[in-house]
Write a protein that holds these residues in place. Structure first.
Motif, PDB file in Angstrom:
ATOM      1  N   ILE A   1     -35.954 -15.724  91.236  1.00  0.00           N
ATOM      2  CA  ILE A   1     -37.046 -15.241  92.092  1.00  0.00           C
ATOM      3  C   ILE A   1     -37.241 -13.740  91.907  1.00  0.00           C
ATOM      4  O   ILE A   1     -38.370 -13.251  91.851  1.00  0.00           O
ATOM      5  N   PHE A   2     -36.142 -13.007  91.800  1.00  0.00           N
ATOM      6  CA  PHE A   2     -36.211 -11.564  91.565  1.00  0.00           C
ATOM      7  C   PHE A   2     -36.911 -11.254  90.241  1.00  0.00           C
ATOM      8  O   PHE A   2     -37.611 -10.249  90.122  1.00  0.00           O
ATOM      9  N   LEU A   3     -36.731 -12.116  89.251  1.00  0.00           N
ATOM     10  CA  LEU A   3     -37.281 -11.878  87.921  1.00  0.00           C
ATOM     11  C   LEU A   3     -38.675 -12.458  87.713  1.00  0.00           C
ATOM     12  O   LEU A   3     -39.227 -12.351  86.611  1.00  0.00           O
ATOM     13  N   ILE A   4     -39.282 -13.062  88.731  1.00  0.00           N
ATOM     14  CA  ILE A   4     -40.622 -13.644  88.584  1.00  0.00           C
ATOM     15  C   ILE A   4     -41.654 -12.617  88.094  1.00  0.00           C
ATOM     16  O   ILE A   4     -42.461 -12.941  87.223  1.00  0.00           O
ATOM     17  N   PRO A   5     -41.663 -11.376  88.603  1.00  0.00           N
ATOM     18  CA  PRO A   5     -42.637 -10.418  88.046  1.00  0.00           C
ATOM     19  C   PRO A   5     -42.462 -10.187  86.538  1.00  0.00           C
ATOM     20  O   PRO A   5     -43.456 -10.036  85.820  1.00  0.00           O
ATOM     21  N   LEU A   6     -41.242 -10.210  86.060  1.00  0.00           N
ATOM     22  CA  LEU A   6     -41.007 -10.048  84.622  1.00  0.00           C
ATOM     23  C   LEU A   6     -41.475 -11.291  83.875  1.00  0.00           C
ATOM     24  O   LEU A   6     -42.080 -11.188  82.799  1.00  0.00           O
ATOM     25  N   ILE A   7     -41.219 -12.447  84.433  1.00  0.00           N
ATOM     26  CA  ILE A   7     -41.615 -13.697  83.789  1.00  0.00           C
ATOM     27  C   ILE A   7     -43.142 -13.782  83.685  1.00  0.00           C
ATOM     28  O   ILE A   7     -43.679 -14.207  82.669  1.00  0.00           O
ATOM     29  N   LYS A   8     -43.833 -13.347  84.721  1.00  0.00           N
ATOM     30  CA  LYS A   8     -45.299 -13.416  84.736  1.00  0.00           C
ATOM     31  C   LYS A   8     -45.967 -12.268  84.001  1.00  0.00           C
ATOM     32  O   LYS A   8     -47.150 -12.349  83.689  1.00  0.00           O
ATOM     33  N   SER A   9     -45.241 -11.214  83.718  1.00  0.00           N
ATOM     34  CA  SER A   9     -45.851 -10.051  83.064  1.00  0.00           C
ATOM     35  C   SER A   9     -46.015 -10.305  81.566  1.00  0.00           C
ATOM     36  O   SER A   9     -45.402 -11.200  80.985  1.00  0.00           O
TER      37      SER A   9
END
Length: 127
Positions: free
Chosen positions: A85-93
Protein backbone atom coordinates in the motif's frame (compact mmCIF):
# COMPACT_ATOMS: atom_id res chain seq x y z
CA UNK A 1 7.99 -3.04 30.12
CA UNK A 2 11.54 -4.35 30.53
CA UNK A 3 11.34 -6.05 27.11
CA UNK A 4 10.30 -2.80 25.45
CA UNK A 5 13.18 -0.90 27.04
CA UNK A 6 15.61 -3.66 26.04
CA UNK A 7 14.27 -3.51 22.49
CA UNK A 8 14.48 0.28 22.30
CA UNK A 9 18.02 0.24 23.65
CA UNK A 10 19.12 -1.46 20.43
CA UNK A 11 16.38 -0.25 18.07
CA UNK A 12 17.02 3.48 18.38
CA UNK A 13 20.77 3.35 17.53
CA UNK A 14 20.09 0.81 14.77
CA UNK A 15 17.46 3.09 13.22
CA UNK A 16 19.55 6.24 13.52
CA UNK A 17 22.63 4.65 11.94
CA UNK A 18 20.62 3.21 9.05
CA UNK A 19 18.77 6.48 8.55
CA UNK A 20 21.97 8.53 8.43
CA UNK A 21 23.67 6.10 6.06
CA UNK A 22 20.76 6.12 3.65
CA UNK A 23 20.21 9.86 3.97
CA UNK A 24 23.79 10.67 2.98
CA UNK A 25 23.79 8.01 0.24
CA UNK A 26 20.60 9.41 -1.27
CA UNK A 27 21.94 12.97 -0.98
CA UNK A 28 25.07 12.05 -2.88
CA UNK A 29 23.02 10.26 -5.57
CA UNK A 30 20.33 12.92 -5.87
CA UNK A 31 22.15 14.53 -8.78
CA UNK A 32 21.85 11.35 -10.84
CA UNK A 33 18.46 10.06 -9.69
CA UNK A 34 15.10 11.52 -8.78
CA UNK A 35 13.74 9.64 -5.80
CA UNK A 36 9.98 9.36 -5.39
CA UNK A 37 10.13 8.69 -1.64
CA UNK A 38 12.05 10.71 0.90
CA UNK A 39 14.26 9.06 3.49
CA UNK A 40 11.93 10.40 6.20
CA UNK A 41 8.88 8.63 4.80
CA UNK A 42 10.72 5.34 4.28
CA UNK A 43 12.08 5.31 7.81
CA UNK A 44 8.87 6.54 9.38
CA UNK A 45 7.09 3.56 7.82
CA UNK A 46 9.76 1.04 8.84
CA UNK A 47 10.27 2.34 12.37
CA UNK A 48 6.55 2.55 13.15
CA UNK A 49 5.81 -0.84 11.59
CA UNK A 50 8.66 -2.61 13.39
CA UNK A 51 7.85 -1.08 16.76
CA UNK A 52 4.12 -1.86 16.50
CA UNK A 53 4.79 -5.44 15.44
CA UNK A 54 7.16 -5.95 18.35
CA UNK A 55 4.66 -4.46 20.82
CA UNK A 56 2.02 -6.82 19.42
CA UNK A 57 4.40 -9.76 19.81
CA UNK A 58 5.10 -8.86 23.43
CA UNK A 59 1.36 -8.70 24.08
CA UNK A 60 0.79 -12.11 22.46
CA UNK A 61 3.79 -13.62 24.25
CA UNK A 62 2.52 -12.40 27.63
CA UNK A 63 -1.04 -13.61 27.12
CA UNK A 64 -0.82 -16.53 24.65
CA UNK A 65 2.83 -17.57 24.67
CA UNK A 66 2.31 -20.65 22.51
CA UNK A 67 1.06 -18.50 19.64
CA UNK A 68 3.91 -16.00 19.47
CA UNK A 69 5.40 -17.55 16.34
CA UNK A 70 2.05 -17.52 14.56
CA UNK A 71 1.51 -13.92 15.64
CA UNK A 72 4.87 -13.02 14.11
CA UNK A 73 3.92 -14.65 10.82
CA UNK A 74 0.55 -12.88 10.76
CA UNK A 75 2.04 -9.51 11.70
CA UNK A 76 4.71 -9.92 9.02
CA UNK A 77 2.00 -10.61 6.46
CA UNK A 78 0.15 -7.43 7.44
CA UNK A 79 3.41 -5.50 7.35
CA UNK A 80 4.06 -6.75 3.81
CA UNK A 81 0.57 -5.69 2.74
CA UNK A 82 1.17 -2.28 4.31
CA UNK A 83 4.42 -2.03 2.33
CA UNK A 84 2.54 -2.69 -0.91
CA UNK A 85 0.00 0.00 0.00
CA UNK A 86 2.89 2.35 0.81
CA UNK A 87 4.38 1.64 -2.63
CA UNK A 88 1.15 2.19 -4.64
CA UNK A 89 2.25 5.69 -5.79
CA UNK A 90 5.45 4.16 -7.17
CA UNK A 91 3.54 1.33 -8.83
CA UNK A 92 1.13 3.77 -10.49
CA UNK A 93 3.80 6.29 -11.49
CA UNK A 94 5.64 6.34 -14.76
CA UNK A 95 9.02 6.34 -13.05
CA UNK A 96 11.94 6.11 -15.43
CA UNK A 97 13.88 3.75 -13.15
CA UNK A 98 11.64 2.19 -10.48
CA UNK A 99 14.35 -0.25 -9.36
CA UNK A 100 16.21 2.59 -7.62
CA UNK A 101 13.12 3.60 -5.63
CA UNK A 102 12.28 -0.02 -4.84
CA UNK A 103 15.79 -0.65 -3.56
CA UNK A 104 15.75 2.50 -1.42
CA UNK A 105 12.62 1.11 0.24
CA UNK A 106 13.28 -2.62 0.40
CA UNK A 107 16.88 -2.60 1.62
CA UNK A 108 15.88 -0.88 4.90
CA UNK A 109 12.65 -2.92 4.98
CA UNK A 110 14.57 -6.19 5.03
CA UNK A 111 17.15 -4.86 7.49
CA UNK A 112 14.35 -3.86 9.88
CA UNK A 113 12.72 -7.25 9.30
CA UNK A 114 16.00 -8.97 10.17
CA UNK A 115 16.21 -6.90 13.35
CA UNK A 116 12.62 -7.84 14.17
CA UNK A 117 13.30 -11.54 13.57
CA UNK A 118 16.30 -11.44 15.90
CA UNK A 119 14.25 -9.93 18.73
CA UNK A 120 11.35 -12.29 18.07
CA UNK A 121 13.69 -15.25 18.42
CA UNK A 122 14.98 -13.80 21.69
CA UNK A 123 11.38 -13.37 22.83
CA UNK A 124 10.53 -16.97 21.94
CA UNK A 125 13.60 -18.34 23.72
CA UNK A 126 12.80 -16.51 26.99
CA UNK A 127 9.57 -18.39 27.68
Amino acid sequence: MNRVVDFLKYFVPFSVILFLAQYFAMQSLSGKFNFLYSVWSIYAFNIIATFLVYLFLIFVNNNFSTYTGFAFLGASLFRMMAAIIFLIPLIKSDAKDPIIDLSTFFIPYFLFLLFEVYFTIRLLNKR
